[in-house]
Write an enzyme that holds these catalytic residues in place. Structure first.
Site, short mmCIF file in Angstrom:
data_model
loop_
_atom_site.label_atom_id
_atom_site.label_comp_id
_atom_site.label_asym_id
_atom_site.label_seq_id
_atom_site.Cartn_x
_atom_site.Cartn_y
_atom_site.Cartn_z
N ARG A 55 84.58 43.91 46.43
CA ARG A 55 83.55 42.88 46.71
C ARG A 55 83.54 41.95 45.51
O ARG A 55 83.24 42.38 44.39
CB ARG A 55 82.17 43.51 46.92
CG ARG A 55 81.06 42.47 46.94
CD ARG A 55 79.75 42.98 47.46
NE ARG A 55 79.80 43.18 48.90
CZ ARG A 55 78.75 43.33 49.68
NH1 ARG A 55 77.53 43.28 49.16
NH2 ARG A 55 78.87 43.51 50.97
N ARG A 79 78.66 49.50 60.67
CA ARG A 79 79.52 49.31 59.50
C ARG A 79 80.28 50.61 59.22
O ARG A 79 81.46 50.61 58.89
CB ARG A 79 78.67 48.91 58.27
CG ARG A 79 78.03 47.53 58.35
CD ARG A 79 79.05 46.42 58.33
NE ARG A 79 79.89 46.46 57.15
CZ ARG A 79 79.56 46.00 55.95
NH1 ARG A 79 78.39 45.42 55.77
NH2 ARG A 79 80.40 46.08 54.93
N HIS A 133 83.74 37.82 55.16
CA HIS A 133 83.21 39.19 55.19
C HIS A 133 83.73 39.88 56.47
O HIS A 133 82.98 40.14 57.41
CB HIS A 133 81.68 39.14 55.20
CG HIS A 133 81.02 40.43 54.85
ND1 HIS A 133 81.70 41.57 54.50
CD2 HIS A 133 79.69 40.78 54.81
CE1 HIS A 133 80.83 42.55 54.25
NE2 HIS A 133 79.61 42.09 54.44
N GLN A 190 82.16 43.15 58.08
CA GLN A 190 80.91 42.89 58.80
C GLN A 190 81.20 42.53 60.25
O GLN A 190 80.50 42.98 61.17
CB GLN A 190 80.16 41.74 58.11
CG GLN A 190 78.82 41.44 58.74
CD GLN A 190 77.85 42.61 58.60
OE1 GLN A 190 77.68 43.14 57.52
NE2 GLN A 190 77.23 43.01 59.70
N CYS A 199 73.55 40.33 59.50
CA CYS A 199 74.34 41.31 58.72
C CYS A 199 73.47 42.11 57.75
O CYS A 199 73.88 43.19 57.32
CB CYS A 199 75.46 40.60 57.98
SG CYS A 199 74.88 39.44 56.73
N ASP A 221 71.77 34.53 59.00
CA ASP A 221 72.11 35.15 57.71
C ASP A 221 71.32 34.40 56.64
O ASP A 221 70.78 33.31 56.89
CB ASP A 221 73.63 35.08 57.46
CG ASP A 221 74.08 35.83 56.20
OD1 ASP A 221 73.30 36.66 55.69
OD2 ASP A 221 75.21 35.58 55.73
N1 NVA Z 1 76.10 35.86 53.27
C1 NVA Z 1 75.52 36.92 52.48
C2 NVA Z 1 75.95 38.24 53.05
C3 NVA Z 1 75.46 39.43 52.34
C4 NVA Z 1 75.98 40.73 52.92
C5 NVA Z 1 75.93 36.77 51.03
O1 NVA Z 1 77.11 36.57 50.74
O2 NVA Z 1 75.05 36.87 50.17
N1 CP Z 2 75.86 43.35 55.15
C1 CP Z 2 76.25 43.81 53.94
O1 CP Z 2 77.41 43.68 53.54
O2 CP Z 2 75.28 44.43 53.22
P1 CP Z 2 75.35 44.89 51.71
O3 CP Z 2 75.33 43.63 50.87
O4 CP Z 2 74.12 45.71 51.50
O5 CP Z 2 76.61 45.65 51.48
#
Ligand code: NVA
Ligand code: CP
Length: 320
Positions: free
Chosen positions: A116, A307, A143, A146, A279, A234
């Site tokens: 990540r 997930r 992502h 997801q 998500c 989101d």
């Molecule tokens: N779009 C959000 C998703 C978090 C799982 C972010 O990148 O913060």
């Molecule tokens: N949706 C998702 O990826 O959640 P987290 O940021 O908690 O991993």
């Protein structure tokens, strides 16, 4: 400097656009099968088949996570393997060692790496230098894990997704980008309701068009949800943007997106059969109201659960 990039040989799971539809379909179907096979079993118990016995997953996080971390940990455990959580800030990686060198070192210790990252390019470099599979656990651009869970969740609620309509309402961000990839590869229509200043990247829209995908930008959220099967929201500011936008930028983003909030009125316009998806984590009262989030059309906790099942399927695909 990194050594020159090598040709990628391992089975990486970087983005959905790199796959053909039938391969992704097989992974979703396998996830559904694995979920059904575990019904009623304690969460920490092994699956009947443990194809990842003896395998180790290293997970590098440069950003916070609840779902991704825990679902990968539990998934590996159920499949017989093990995991290692690595905070990107504590690694030499965060202090000058190249991503490529890190990839080569980790490939000597573990069987698969999940990353990540704040920089999509780090994922690409990791995959170019790793000799074991690399999985995208979210970047500033996409992502894909997801979306495997989201497609699975949609189908559990509404049946096959091919030919259906999904409406995204909010910023055209990393999760939206993976929805665009999914729309093309799984063959459904995606309407992206967003203001001009938070639109998906033009090259992404151009890619969808080139692939004959049905992906449209619609400025009015009420037009966008007419006849839709799902409404997706989101966060308005994604993790990697928070610092660069600052207070002023965040305020103007919120102002621009206020009309795209998924509230009871928008869900009523979508119709009672449309499901609501997110998500998570959600910013209740911003991109979605409590009434919708906690309401009867919401599928958000099924998405979170899926997930686990869908990533198990990805792991098995990558490692066997
Ligand atoms: N779009 C959000 C998703 C978090 C799982 C972010 O990148 O913060
Ligand atoms: N949706 C998702 O990826 O959640 P987290 O940021 O908690 O991993």
């Amino acid at each position: 400097m990194n050594a020159p990039a090598k040709v990628m040989t391992a089975k990486h799971f970087l983005d959905l656009d790199a796959f053909d539809g039938p391969t992704l379909r097989k992974m979703i179907d396998e996830a559904k099968r694995m979920k059904a096979a575990r019904k009623g079993r304690p969460k920490g118990a092994l699956d009947d088949a443990t194809p990842l016995a003896g395998r180790m997953l290293a997970m590098i996080f440069e950003k916070p996570s609840t779902r991704t971390r825990i679902s990968f940990e539990m998934g590996m455990r159920q499949l017989g393997g093990g995991t290692m959580f690595l905070d990107g800030r504590d690694m030499q990686f965060g202090h000058g060692e190249t991503v490529g060198d890190t990839a080569q070192v980790l490939s000597r210790y573990v069987d698969v790496i999940m990353l990540r990252t704040k920089r999509h390019q780090s994922l690409i470099e990791l995959a170019q230098h790793a000799t074991v599979p690399v999985i995208n656990g979210l970047t500033d651009k996409t992502h894909p894990c997801q979306l495997m869970a989201d497609v699975m969740t949609f189908e559990e609620h509404r049946g096959p997704i091919a030919g259906r309509v999904v409406t995204w309402s909010g910023a055209g961000n990393n999760v939206c980008a993976s929805w665009i990839h999914a729309a093309v590869r799984f063959g459904f229509e995606l309407r992206v309701a967003c203001p001009p200043e938070a639109s998906p990247e033009p090259q992404l829209m151009a890619w969808a068009k080139k692939e004959s995908g049905k992906v449209h930008i619609v400025r009015d959220p009420f037009d966008a949800v007419a006849g839709t099967d799902a409404v997706v929201a989101d966060t308005w500011v994604q993790m990697s943007e928070a610092d660069q936008l600052g207070e002023g930028g965040t305020r103007s983003r919120h102002n621009a997106l206020a009309r795209y909030r998924v509230d009871e009125r928008l869900m009523a316009a979508a119709g009672k059969d449309a499901i609501f998806m997110h998500c998570l984590p959600a910013h209740r009262g911003e991109e979605v109201t409590d009434g919708v989030f906690d309401g009867p059309q919401s599928a958000v906790f099924d998405e979170a659960e899926n997930r686990l099942h869908s990533q198990k399927s990805v792991l098995v695909w990558a490692l066997t």
